[in-house]
Design a protein around this motif. Structure first.
Motif, PDB file in Angstrom:
ATOM      1  N   VAL A  53      81.057  80.905  -9.097  1.00  0.00           N
ATOM      2  CA  VAL A  53      81.731  80.082 -10.205  1.00  0.00           C
ATOM      3  C   VAL A  53      81.765  80.767 -11.495  1.00  0.00           C
ATOM      4  CG1 VAL A  53      81.172  78.046  -9.159  1.00  0.00           C
ATOM      5  CG2 VAL A  53      79.489  78.844 -10.819  1.00  0.00           C
ATOM      6  N   ASN A  54      83.018  80.577 -11.853  1.00  0.00           N
ATOM      7  CA  ASN A  54      82.959  81.266 -13.282  1.00  0.00           C
ATOM      8  C   ASN A  54      82.416  80.471 -14.437  1.00  0.00           C
ATOM      9  OD1 ASN A  54      85.019  83.111 -12.170  1.00  0.00           O
ATOM     10  ND2 ASN A  54      86.738  81.558 -12.156  1.00  0.00           N
ATOM     11  N   LEU A  55      81.863  80.996 -15.407  1.00  0.00           N
ATOM     12  CA  LEU A  55      81.069  80.402 -16.372  1.00  0.00           C
ATOM     13  C   LEU A  55      81.798  80.650 -17.812  1.00  0.00           C
ATOM     14  CD1 LEU A  55      77.631  80.909 -15.066  1.00  0.00           C
ATOM     15  CD2 LEU A  55      78.861  78.796 -14.724  1.00  0.00           C
ATOM     16  N   GLU A  56      81.963  79.715 -18.619  1.00  0.00           N
ATOM     17  CA  GLU A  56      82.205  80.024 -20.079  1.00  0.00           C
ATOM     18  C   GLU A  56      81.418  79.351 -20.820  1.00  0.00           C
ATOM     19  OE1 GLU A  56      85.587  79.375 -23.541  1.00  0.00           O
ATOM     20  OE2 GLU A  56      86.471  79.596 -21.534  1.00  0.00           O
ATOM     21  N   THR A  57      80.440  79.816 -21.649  1.00  0.00           N
ATOM     22  CA  THR A  57      79.442  79.254 -22.306  1.00  0.00           C
ATOM     23  C   THR A  57      80.301  78.959 -23.699  1.00  0.00           C
ATOM     24  OG1 THR A  57      78.913  81.344 -23.552  1.00  0.00           O
ATOM     25  CG2 THR A  57      77.542  80.480 -21.716  1.00  0.00           C
ATOM     26  N   ASP A  58      79.590  77.699 -24.457  1.00  0.00           N
ATOM     27  CA  ASP A  58      80.268  77.228 -25.714  1.00  0.00           C
ATOM     28  C   ASP A  58      80.407  78.058 -26.561  1.00  0.00           C
ATOM     29  OD1 ASP A  58      80.931  74.584 -26.832  1.00  0.00           O
ATOM     30  OD2 ASP A  58      78.926  75.247 -28.144  1.00  0.00           O
ATOM     31  N   LEU A  59      81.572  78.025 -27.131  1.00  0.00           N
ATOM     32  CA  LEU A  59      82.252  78.914 -28.371  1.00  0.00           C
ATOM     33  C   LEU A  59      81.133  78.817 -29.425  1.00  0.00           C
ATOM     34  CD1 LEU A  59      84.554  80.892 -29.420  1.00  0.00           C
ATOM     35  CD2 LEU A  59      85.751  78.599 -30.086  1.00  0.00           C
ATOM     36  N   LEU A  60      81.057  77.833 -29.874  1.00  0.00           N
ATOM     37  CA  LEU A  60      80.171  77.770 -31.106  1.00  0.00           C
ATOM     38  C   LEU A  60      78.724  78.231 -30.908  1.00  0.00           C
ATOM     39  CD1 LEU A  60      80.903  73.819 -32.279  1.00  0.00           C
ATOM     40  CD2 LEU A  60      81.870  75.846 -33.236  1.00  0.00           C
ATOM     41  N   ALA A  61      78.271  78.177 -29.691  1.00  0.00           N
ATOM     42  CA  ALA A  61      76.955  78.736 -29.315  1.00  0.00           C
ATOM     43  C   ALA A  61      76.863  80.185 -29.661  1.00  0.00           C
ATOM     44  CB  ALA A  61      76.107  78.333 -28.025  1.00  0.00           C
ATOM     45  N   LYS A  62      78.031  80.805 -29.134  1.00  0.00           N
ATOM     46  CA  LYS A  62      78.285  82.090 -29.144  1.00  0.00           C
ATOM     47  C   LYS A  62      78.216  82.455 -30.882  1.00  0.00           C
ATOM     48  CE  LYS A  62      81.509  82.248 -25.836  1.00  0.00           C
ATOM     49  NZ  LYS A  62      82.454  82.534 -25.145  1.00  0.00           N
ATOM     50  N   TYR A  63      79.103  82.015 -31.517  1.00  0.00           N
ATOM     51  CA  TYR A  63      79.082  82.348 -32.752  1.00  0.00           C
ATOM     52  C   TYR A  63      77.808  82.375 -33.486  1.00  0.00           C
ATOM     53  CZ  TYR A  63      84.395  83.032 -32.993  1.00  0.00           C
ATOM     54  OH  TYR A  63      85.460  83.474 -32.949  1.00  0.00           O
ATOM     55  N   VAL A  64      77.106  81.176 -33.274  1.00  0.00           N
ATOM     56  CA  VAL A  64      75.912  80.989 -33.944  1.00  0.00           C
ATOM     57  C   VAL A  64      74.816  82.187 -33.629  1.00  0.00           C
ATOM     58  CG1 VAL A  64      73.645  79.568 -34.178  1.00  0.00           C
ATOM     59  CG2 VAL A  64      75.943  78.497 -34.137  1.00  0.00           C
ATOM     60  N   ALA A  65      74.937  82.541 -32.238  1.00  0.00           N
ATOM     61  CA  ALA A  65      74.086  83.586 -31.753  1.00  0.00           C
ATOM     62  C   ALA A  65      74.237  84.839 -32.338  1.00  0.00           C
ATOM     63  CB  ALA A  65      73.915  83.554 -30.168  1.00  0.00           C
ATOM     64  N   ARG A  66      75.629  85.054 -32.618  1.00  0.00           N
ATOM     65  CA  ARG A  66      76.153  86.328 -33.137  1.00  0.00           C
ATOM     66  C   ARG A  66      75.607  86.567 -34.720  1.00  0.00           C
ATOM     67  NH1 ARG A  66      76.042  90.600 -34.551  1.00  0.00           N
ATOM     68  NH2 ARG A  66      77.961  92.164 -34.446  1.00  0.00           N
ATOM     69  N   GLN A  67      75.708  85.521 -35.419  1.00  0.00           N
ATOM     70  CA  GLN A  67      75.312  85.363 -36.673  1.00  0.00           C
ATOM     71  C   GLN A  67      73.971  85.530 -36.909  1.00  0.00           C
ATOM     72  OE1 GLN A  67      77.417  85.393 -39.325  1.00  0.00           O
ATOM     73  NE2 GLN A  67      76.074  85.133 -40.810  1.00  0.00           N
ATOM     74  N   LEU A  68      73.168  85.208 -35.837  1.00  0.00           N
ATOM     75  CA  LEU A  68      71.689  85.409 -36.250  1.00  0.00           C
ATOM     76  C   LEU A  68      71.257  86.521 -35.703  1.00  0.00           C
ATOM     77  CD1 LEU A  68      70.602  82.047 -34.301  1.00  0.00           C
ATOM     78  CD2 LEU A  68      70.480  82.504 -36.769  1.00  0.00           C
ATOM     79  N   GLU A  69      72.127  87.170 -34.890  1.00  0.00           N
ATOM     80  CA  GLU A  69      71.792  88.815 -34.557  1.00  0.00           C
ATOM     81  C   GLU A  69      72.215  89.759 -35.645  1.00  0.00           C
ATOM     82  OE1 GLU A  69      74.235  89.394 -31.244  1.00  0.00           O
ATOM     83  OE2 GLU A  69      72.827  88.292 -29.856  1.00  0.00           O
ATOM     84  N   TYR A  70      73.279  89.159 -36.388  1.00  0.00           N
ATOM     85  CA  TYR A  70      73.856  89.955 -37.656  1.00  0.00           C
ATOM     86  C   TYR A  70      72.730  90.008 -38.823  1.00  0.00           C
ATOM     87  CZ  TYR A  70      76.403  91.097 -41.765  1.00  0.00           C
ATOM     88  OH  TYR A  70      76.704  91.740 -42.897  1.00  0.00           O
ATOM     89  N   MET A  71      72.198  88.509 -39.030  1.00  0.00           N
ATOM     90  CA  MET A  71      71.403  88.521 -39.997  1.00  0.00           C
ATOM     91  C   MET A  71      70.126  89.079 -39.878  1.00  0.00           C
ATOM     92  SD  MET A  71      72.727  86.620 -42.303  1.00  0.00           S
ATOM     93  CE  MET A  71      71.509  86.290 -43.315  1.00  0.00           C
ATOM     94  N   ALA A  72      69.589  89.242 -38.712  1.00  0.00           N
ATOM     95  CA  ALA A  72      68.291  89.904 -38.249  1.00  0.00           C
ATOM     96  C   ALA A  72      68.534  91.406 -38.160  1.00  0.00           C
ATOM     97  CB  ALA A  72      67.876  89.481 -36.711  1.00  0.00           C
ATOM     98  N   ALA A  73      69.499  91.938 -37.937  1.00  0.00           N
ATOM     99  CA  ALA A  73      69.673  93.538 -38.007  1.00  0.00           C
ATOM    100  C   ALA A  73      69.812  93.886 -39.562  1.00  0.00           C
ATOM    101  CB  ALA A  73      71.129  93.798 -37.272  1.00  0.00           C
ATOM    102  N   ARG A  74      70.187  92.887 -40.434  1.00  0.00           N
ATOM    103  CA  ARG A  74      70.543  93.449 -41.818  1.00  0.00           C
ATOM    104  C   ARG A  74      69.400  93.811 -42.403  1.00  0.00           C
ATOM    105  NH1 ARG A  74      73.455  89.171 -45.495  1.00  0.00           N
ATOM    106  NH2 ARG A  74      73.211  90.875 -46.838  1.00  0.00           N
ATOM    107  N   PRO A  75      69.127  95.095 -43.287  1.00  0.00           N
ATOM    108  CA  PRO A  75      67.984  95.582 -43.918  1.00  0.00           C
ATOM    109  C   PRO A  75      67.477  94.482 -44.957  1.00  0.00           C
ATOM    110  CG  PRO A  75      70.066  96.667 -44.596  1.00  0.00           C
ATOM    111  CD  PRO A  75      70.373  96.092 -43.384  1.00  0.00           C
ATOM    112  N   SER A  76      66.290  94.354 -45.293  1.00  0.00           N
ATOM    113  CA  SER A  76      65.901  93.398 -46.217  1.00  0.00           C
ATOM    114  C   SER A  76      66.208  93.908 -47.554  1.00  0.00           C
ATOM    115  CB  SER A  76      64.488  92.869 -45.878  1.00  0.00           C
ATOM    116  OG  SER A  76      63.690  94.057 -45.952  1.00  0.00           O
ATOM    117  N   ASP A  77      66.412  92.865 -48.595  1.00  0.00           N
ATOM    118  CA  ASP A  77      66.691  93.418 -49.901  1.00  0.00           C
ATOM    119  C   ASP A  77      65.303  93.437 -50.486  1.00  0.00           C
ATOM    120  OD1 ASP A  77      67.607  93.910 -52.472  1.00  0.00           O
ATOM    121  OD2 ASP A  77      68.706  91.974 -52.518  1.00  0.00           O
TER     122      ASP A  77
END
Length: 207
Positions: free
Chosen positions: A178-202
């Motif tokens: 079966v074809n699966l498309e996960t929730d659009l909002l979940a993908k954006y939230v996950a991507r933002q969290l990944e971006y924040m975790a990868a940013r060097p701390s100030d």
């Protein structure tokens, strides 16, 4: 953009494979009158463009990337497919926001009767599980469904009698892809969290 509410069970009339992909001819007596060449239609959750229209038949072209990521490459004449036309301004939002961009495919592991409904358990690669949460949304072959439970590499959804009757999900069995498309909002939230975790701390001192 779509909502995951299937409008018609179309029927595959012809599949013409080529080096570039495949040309699909779909018999869609309910969908065809309301669309024109250039319009978008979701076929089993995959957004494709109408390239030809003749009577009750519609023609679509799927490139190799689409065939690789979805189950459209396994279609053959006589198969039924879920059809949904693109969302229009003012249309009722009965499901959830579905882009028609399939993320991956899963495999039906088992179907468990539960009263007059059926619980479908779907296995999927672990990398996609981060986008699935209980009571969240997922599109399975283009059908908007609510996630019931999640595990390490599988999740379950419940299919009511209406869904079983008017979509292809009622025709599936263990082993079906079966074809699966996960929730659009979940993908954006996950991507933002990944971006924040990868940013060097100030570490600069406060002033």
């Amino acid at each position: 953009m779509f909502t995951g509410i299937v409008r018609e069970l179309g029927k595959v009339a012809q599949v013409e494979a080529s080096a570039d992909g495949a040309r699909l001819t779909i018999h869609a007596p309910e969908t065809a009158p309301g669309v024109q060449v250039g319009d978008s239609v979701a076929i089993n959750g995959v957004c494709l463009t109408v390239v030809r229209k003749e009577g009750e038949r519609l023609w679509f072209e799927a490139v190799q990337e689409t065939l690789r990521r979805s189950n459209l490459g396994a279609l053959k004449p006589g198969d039924r497919v879920n059809l949904e036309t693109a969302l229009r301004v003012g249309d009722a939002m009965g499901g959830h926001f579905v882009q028609g961009h399939v993320d991956t495919t899963g495999v039906v592991q088992k179907l468990v009767p539960q009263g007059n409904a059926v619980v479908m358990v779907i296995g999927v690669d672990r990398e996609w599980m981060r986008y699935l949460v209980p009571k969240g949304s997922v599109a399975v072959d283009g059908v908007s469904l609510t996630v019931v439970d999640v595990a390490a590499s599988r999740f379950s959804v419940q299919l009511i009698p209406h869904t079983l009757e008017v979509t292809t999900l009622g025709r599936l069995s263990a082993g079906s892809r079966v074809n699966l498309e996960t929730d659009l909002l979940a993908k954006y939230v996950a991507r933002q969290l990944e971006y924040m975790a990868a940013r060097p701390s100030d570490s600069s001192p406060a002033r």
